[in-house]
Design an enzyme around this catalytic site. Sequence first.
Site, PDB file in Angstrom:
ATOM      1  N   GLU A 231       0.883  -1.173   0.000  1.00 54.48           N
ATOM      2  CA  GLU A 231       0.000   0.000   0.000  1.00 54.48           C
ATOM      3  C   GLU A 231       0.915   1.217   0.000  1.00 54.48           C
ATOM      4  O   GLU A 231       1.472   1.573   1.040  1.00 54.48           O
ATOM      5  CB  GLU A 231      -0.875   0.007   1.260  1.00 54.48           C
ATOM      6  CG  GLU A 231      -1.849  -1.151   1.360  1.00 54.48           C
ATOM      7  CD  GLU A 231      -2.972  -1.043   0.358  1.00 54.48           C
ATOM      8  OE1 GLU A 231      -3.113   0.004  -0.308  1.00 54.48           O
ATOM      9  OE2 GLU A 231      -3.713  -2.025   0.215  1.00 54.48           O
ATOM     10  N   CYS A 265      -2.317   9.175   2.375  1.00 54.94           N
ATOM     11  CA  CYS A 265      -2.034   8.607   1.050  1.00 54.94           C
ATOM     12  C   CYS A 265      -3.154   8.933   0.074  1.00 54.94           C
ATOM     13  O   CYS A 265      -2.900   9.221  -1.094  1.00 54.94           O
ATOM     14  CB  CYS A 265      -1.822   7.098   1.164  1.00 54.94           C
ATOM     15  SG  CYS A 265      -3.152   6.254   2.007  1.00 54.94           S
TER      16      CYS A 265
HETATM   17  P1  NAP Z   1       8.299   5.052   4.665  1.00 53.92           P
HETATM   18  O1  NAP Z   1       9.501   5.847   4.918  1.00 53.92           O
HETATM   19  O2  NAP Z   1       8.248   4.168   3.517  1.00 53.92           O
HETATM   20  O3  NAP Z   1       8.046   4.253   6.030  1.00 53.92           O
HETATM   21  C1  NAP Z   1       6.991   3.316   6.132  1.00 53.92           C
HETATM   22  C2  NAP Z   1       7.476   2.141   6.971  1.00 53.92           C
HETATM   23  O4  NAP Z   1       8.464   1.445   6.227  1.00 53.92           O
HETATM   24  C3  NAP Z   1       8.138   2.559   8.281  1.00 53.92           C
HETATM   25  O5  NAP Z   1       7.823   1.602   9.253  1.00 53.92           O
HETATM   26  C4  NAP Z   1       9.615   2.508   7.935  1.00 53.92           C
HETATM   27  O6  NAP Z   1      10.421   2.305   9.050  1.00 53.92           O
HETATM   28  C5  NAP Z   1       9.627   1.289   7.050  1.00 53.92           C
HETATM   29  N1  NAP Z   1      10.785   1.175   6.186  1.00 53.92           N
HETATM   30  C6  NAP Z   1      11.243   2.074   5.295  1.00 53.92           C
HETATM   31  N2  NAP Z   1      12.309   1.574   4.639  1.00 53.92           N
HETATM   32  C7  NAP Z   1      12.533   0.344   5.154  1.00 53.92           C
HETATM   33  C8  NAP Z   1      13.501  -0.682   4.908  1.00 53.92           C
HETATM   34  N3  NAP Z   1      14.450  -0.550   3.992  1.00 53.92           N
HETATM   35  N4  NAP Z   1      13.418  -1.821   5.628  1.00 53.92           N
HETATM   36  C9  NAP Z   1      12.457  -1.984   6.555  1.00 53.92           C
HETATM   37  N5  NAP Z   1      11.517  -1.054   6.838  1.00 53.92           N
HETATM   38  C10 NAP Z   1      11.562   0.089   6.140  1.00 53.92           C
HETATM   39  O7  NAP Z   1       7.001   5.910   4.532  1.00 53.92           O
HETATM   40  P2  NAP Z   1       6.767   7.368   4.998  1.00 53.92           P
HETATM   41  O8  NAP Z   1       7.360   8.241   3.962  1.00 53.92           O
HETATM   42  O9  NAP Z   1       7.115   7.554   6.400  1.00 53.92           O
HETATM   43  O10 NAP Z   1       5.157   7.349   4.898  1.00 53.92           O
HETATM   44  C11 NAP Z   1       4.475   7.994   3.976  1.00 53.92           C
HETATM   45  C12 NAP Z   1       4.246   7.201   2.710  1.00 53.92           C
HETATM   46  O11 NAP Z   1       3.342   6.140   2.976  1.00 53.92           O
HETATM   47  C13 NAP Z   1       3.573   8.072   1.673  1.00 53.92           C
HETATM   48  O12 NAP Z   1       4.093   7.805   0.403  1.00 53.92           O
HETATM   49  C14 NAP Z   1       2.126   7.637   1.750  1.00 53.92           C
HETATM   50  O13 NAP Z   1       1.374   7.915   0.605  1.00 53.92           O
HETATM   51  C15 NAP Z   1       2.277   6.181   2.031  1.00 53.92           C
HETATM   52  N6  NAP Z   1       1.046   5.634   2.624  1.00 53.92           N
HETATM   53  C16 NAP Z   1       0.295   4.778   1.873  1.00 53.92           C
HETATM   54  C17 NAP Z   1      -0.887   4.279   2.375  1.00 53.92           C
HETATM   55  C18 NAP Z   1      -1.738   3.314   1.562  1.00 53.92           C
HETATM   56  O14 NAP Z   1      -2.580   2.653   2.135  1.00 53.92           O
HETATM   57  N7  NAP Z   1      -1.554   3.209   0.275  1.00 53.92           N
HETATM   58  C19 NAP Z   1      -1.321   4.653   3.658  1.00 53.92           C
HETATM   59  C20 NAP Z   1      -0.537   5.538   4.389  1.00 53.92           C
HETATM   60  C21 NAP Z   1       0.660   6.012   3.853  1.00 53.92           C
HETATM   61  P3  NAP Z   1      11.481   3.411   9.554  1.00 53.92           P
HETATM   62  O15 NAP Z   1      10.668   4.520  10.121  1.00 53.92           O
HETATM   63  O16 NAP Z   1      12.280   2.667  10.562  1.00 53.92           O
HETATM   64  O17 NAP Z   1      12.281   3.809   8.349  1.00 53.92           O
END
Ligand code: NAP
Length: 461
Positions: A231, A265
């Site tokens: 997602e 999102c």
């Molecule tokens: P993010 O950086 O991708 O973080 C999301 C999760 O992934 C966190 O728990 C993060 O942990 C983990 N993560 C990131 N890189 C990782 C890796 N290499 N290995 C393991 N875990 C990893 O996302 P964000 O930027 O904070 O959140 C916003 C994004 O989420 C936006 O693009 C938004 O549109 C999307 N989103 C989508 C939905 C949907 O349902 N489609 C809903 C909500 C949000 P760490 O914090 O430890 O890095």
Amino acid sequence: MSYISRNPYTEAIEHEYPDATDAQVEQALATAHSAFLDWSHTDHAQRAELLRAVGRLLTERTEELAAVLTRDMGKTIGEARAEVGTCVRILTWYADHAEKFLQPRTELAANYKGGTYQIVPSPLGIIFIVEPWNFPYYQIARVLAPQLAAGNTVILKHASNVPGAAQAWQTVMDDAGAPRGLFTNLFATHDQSARIIADPRVRGVALTGSEAAGAVIAGQAAQALKKSTMELGGADALIVLEDAEVEKAARWAAYGRHRNAGQVCVSSKRMIVVDAVYDRFVAAYLAEVGKLRAGDPFDPDTTLAPLSTEGARTDLQAQVERAVAAGATAQYVDLPVPEHGWFFPPVVLSDISPDNPAYHEEFFGPVTQLYRVADEDAAVKLANDSPYGLGGSVFTADEQRGLHVARRLDTGMVAVNRPSLGGPDVPFGGTKRSGYGRELIDLGLLEFVNQKVIGLGDIDA
Ligand code: NAP
């Protein structure tokens, strides 16, 4: 110390948690596996009882749990309370409905005279879920409730800036009587996360987050030949057609773009407005955005919260500057903001040409992209000219026309005359770089089950 709750309004550190040790990771895997061996044999009544118990505790503790969200990532206290309520509805919905979706189905096997077979949706094992900070409880609930209902167990790696919420959820699960290992929050590092995904006891991986994280985690799951759901981000279009109720569209657009400080999102990120009503819409939209009130997220009058982290604000500002350097016009809406806290006053970007990087990007905060188009066809073409395909909306006085336009949009979800739709009984998910798989309703429940086939009937060789 990489898991830190830092209050986006006061900027003070609320909690710090050490990363999990490798021994804790191994123990979590062993306990979750052992819990699975029991839980997978429970009947629906037992699973439903636990889901309801969790829902009851969430309801009883709404105030304290909502305050954790507001302190961890800054959302307004009203939105935080609403999020707790949404989780209760999801848990209750699966307690009420999961059983019927998990019933074995008996079919006649045409190739074997008189023979039948059953398709039995069977639990798989540990599902590893990686969740983002923008809806810290809701993101857990929408995967956890269906997975527990399906007989799986769950290990969570939450975002590193919301450990308070992750810990609070663990406490609720424990206090509700969840057997040890049914749900485990781990303050895992990225390296540990990769090892968890590779571990044979883990049978599925669900991520909600950015495209960047999606590419890494989907890759790790693929390497281990495990199913995943992704997602990811979105740049949802909100289309306003010439027959729309323009002021209503502007109200919904302003709400859709600014709730949760624009960090959603499925937020309405690209306003695509036909020429005939463009000026009227823009005037009404700016008036609505101008009514927002930035302030203490615990103050019930606050409608624009700070961003979740200082880094989020710096990154968003840099993204706006890049858009302007590439030719976009930025209009800053003049809202007073407190002197402390990671506030980002709303910005409206227009004159965004297809060669501007902003044209293809998601802005995760109160930044609006505004496009003027000739007509419905041009609106659909522009809406679909995006790497993302999460949600979207169409405003028109004619619902059938709205339906027709919605069908032409290459996204997972479209709402007519409102910015988005949701609820436990509405599928959630996207297409293109917004990811794959669906959460919620029966689709989310069945993402991580083995559709086991069992042949019946004594057939002569
Ligand atoms: P993010 O950086 O991708 O973080 C999301 C999760 O992934 C966190 O728990 C993060 O942990 C983990 N993560 C990131 N890189 C990782 C890796 N290499 N290995 C393991 N875990 C990893 O996302 P964000 O930027 O904070 O959140 C916003 C994004 O989420 C936006 O693009 C938004 O549109 C999307 N989103 C989508 C939905 C949907 O349902 N489609 C809903 C909500 C949000 P760490 O914090 O430890 O890095």
